[in-house]
Write a protein that holds these residues in place. Sequence first.
Motif, mmCIF file in Angstrom:
data_model
loop_
_atom_site.group_PDB
_atom_site.id
_atom_site.type_symbol
_atom_site.label_atom_id
_atom_site.label_comp_id
_atom_site.label_asym_id
_atom_site.label_seq_id
_atom_site.Cartn_x
_atom_site.Cartn_y
_atom_site.Cartn_z
ATOM 1 N N THR A 125 72.179 -48.577 45.619
ATOM 2 C CA THR A 125 72.682 -48.931 46.715
ATOM 3 C C THR A 125 73.741 -49.790 46.567
ATOM 4 O O THR A 125 74.118 -50.463 45.426
ATOM 5 N N VAL A 126 74.807 -49.831 47.520
ATOM 6 C CA VAL A 126 76.056 -50.642 47.442
ATOM 7 C C VAL A 126 75.840 -51.898 48.641
ATOM 8 O O VAL A 126 75.552 -51.743 49.694
ATOM 9 N N GLU A 127 75.909 -53.168 48.100
ATOM 10 C CA GLU A 127 75.661 -54.130 48.841
ATOM 11 C C GLU A 127 76.905 -55.368 49.024
ATOM 12 O O GLU A 127 77.613 -55.448 47.758
ATOM 13 N N ARG A 128 77.302 -55.736 49.877
ATOM 14 C CA ARG A 128 78.415 -56.768 49.901
ATOM 15 C C ARG A 128 77.999 -58.048 49.512
ATOM 16 O O ARG A 128 76.813 -58.492 49.892
ATOM 17 N N TYR A 129 78.805 -58.761 48.570
ATOM 18 C CA TYR A 129 78.416 -59.971 48.215
ATOM 19 C C TYR A 129 79.445 -60.992 48.586
ATOM 20 O O TYR A 129 79.218 -62.160 48.371
ATOM 21 N N GLU A 130 80.719 -60.255 48.954
ATOM 22 C CA GLU A 130 81.773 -61.567 49.309
ATOM 23 C C GLU A 130 81.951 -61.170 50.678
ATOM 24 O O GLU A 130 81.882 -60.217 51.300
ATOM 25 N N PRO A 131 82.366 -62.218 51.439
ATOM 26 C CA PRO A 131 82.644 -62.105 52.861
ATOM 27 C C PRO A 131 83.775 -61.408 53.052
ATOM 28 O O PRO A 131 84.660 -61.175 52.467
ATOM 29 N N ALA A 132 83.619 -60.646 54.379
ATOM 30 C CA ALA A 132 84.919 -59.734 54.741
ATOM 31 C C ALA A 132 85.898 -60.370 55.241
ATOM 32 O O ALA A 132 87.040 -59.888 55.068
ATOM 33 N N ALA A 133 85.669 -61.359 55.735
ATOM 34 C CA ALA A 133 86.640 -62.249 56.212
ATOM 35 C C ALA A 133 86.333 -63.952 55.907
ATOM 36 O O ALA A 133 85.224 -64.427 55.913
ATOM 37 N N TYR A 134 87.374 -64.722 55.780
ATOM 38 C CA TYR A 134 87.075 -66.150 55.693
ATOM 39 C C TYR A 134 87.815 -67.007 56.916
ATOM 40 O O TYR A 134 88.692 -66.544 57.551
ATOM 41 N N ALA A 135 87.144 -68.089 57.013
ATOM 42 C CA ALA A 135 87.757 -68.990 58.061
ATOM 43 C C ALA A 135 89.174 -69.512 57.895
ATOM 44 O O ALA A 135 89.430 -69.875 56.500
ATOM 45 N N PRO A 136 90.123 -69.553 58.704
ATOM 46 C CA PRO A 136 91.397 -70.019 58.158
ATOM 47 C C PRO A 136 91.472 -71.658 57.642
ATOM 48 O O PRO A 136 90.439 -72.413 57.969
ATOM 49 N N VAL A 137 92.337 -71.836 56.570
ATOM 50 C CA VAL A 137 92.298 -73.159 56.053
ATOM 51 C C VAL A 137 93.846 -73.511 56.105
ATOM 52 O O VAL A 137 94.786 -72.854 55.948
ATOM 53 N N GLU A 138 94.025 -74.647 56.259
ATOM 54 C CA GLU A 138 95.434 -75.277 56.585
ATOM 55 C C GLU A 138 96.022 -75.519 55.076
ATOM 56 O O GLU A 138 95.314 -75.636 54.151
ATOM 57 N N LEU A 139 97.367 -75.167 55.137
ATOM 58 C CA LEU A 139 98.013 -75.043 53.840
ATOM 59 C C LEU A 139 97.899 -76.256 52.965
ATOM 60 O O LEU A 139 97.670 -76.237 51.743
ATOM 61 N N ARG A 140 97.744 -77.555 53.675
ATOM 62 C CA ARG A 140 97.540 -78.647 52.735
ATOM 63 C C ARG A 140 96.238 -78.736 52.172
ATOM 64 O O ARG A 140 95.931 -79.566 51.208
#
Length: 379
Positions: free
Chosen positions: A175-190
């Motif tokens: 089977t193929v399973e996702r281990y990394e999120p498909a999207a990430y929450a935005p993070v400020e440049l700083r």
Amino acid sequence: MRWSAGWYGGTGHDRQPAGGRAVPGLEATWTAGWPTARVRAVGEGAAVLAVVGECGADDHQLQDALAVVRAGKWRALTRWPGSYLVIARSGQTLAVIGDLAGQHPVHYRTDVAGTWWSTAASALAALDGAPVDVTALAAHLAFGQPDALASRSLFRTVRRVPGGHLLLIGPDGATVERYEPAAYAPVELRQAAPVVRAALAEAVAARGDGRPVSADLAGLDSTTLACLAAQRGRVAAVTFADERLRDDDLAFAQRTAAAVPHLAHHTVPGDPGTVYYAGLDNLGHLPVTDGPNVYAVTASIKRTVLDTVAEKTPAPGVHFTGAAGDAVLSAPSSYLADLLRERQHRRAWQHASVHARLRHTSTIAPALLVRHGDCDLSD
């Protein structure tokens, strides 16, 4: 070509990679072309963990990670610096995990007896002469992005594990399973900038393990890696400087080498044979790859650069290059068309103008482009 492969199943398999070397502790798992130092494995009881490639974990960290293997927390095995393949077994469960950069892709094919997996799709196709998937090949050539193919490889009957997913094989099949999120929450440049800086420094340090170090010194991405490596010791820095090129790489490289200690700068002059597309009429002179590779068009240039590296370093080592680094840290210019499709005309104009200034070109063309469709810049 360096690659890895393995078999999971009954006693029906009777093949193994030509010149393949068995991975300690893992039955029917091999590497081909990888130096011994880049293949490490630890095991205890029913738990085995192997990493292939440039992995920043030391032996103690690998040993401690066996508890993670037993718990099936696969994502934790991908957090070390470097670019590497993970093969982990816990009891009757086998996990094969490539890297997000695609340097260690994972492909597989199944039959009634079991599952073959490999980092080379062509090796799996060769098992029975599986033909090329012409639709997948066309998509690969058109888009140049591996995940555009999803789970398809360039060969029929050979499946591809998409980025951010892992291959999990057990008695009930694969089977193929996702281990990394498909999207990430935005993070400020700083907030994000120090994290990226630390990750790059850690990745460079993981590869500088006593081997001679060399690096391209040209654009922003390769210069960044060269300077990080120079913080740890001498770096043979090379710049391809053909007089036919219309760029300022050499000028910036010379300024950087003069300002940064431990950068030993070498200029690589061009010749009539060091041009784009040279040698494509003789495929036997090109590096062996698992599929069409965009960098084949610059093979003669890269070969000349690496010949200079070999002359300037005392032994085989590690070479840093910034190829495609700008694609990681910035969006391709095609996103401007997306802004126009979404009728974000003012934003498209602002971004196009910035691109023009960065490239020292006129802003007239962006203005004409935006106004061509009667766009109102006051939107």
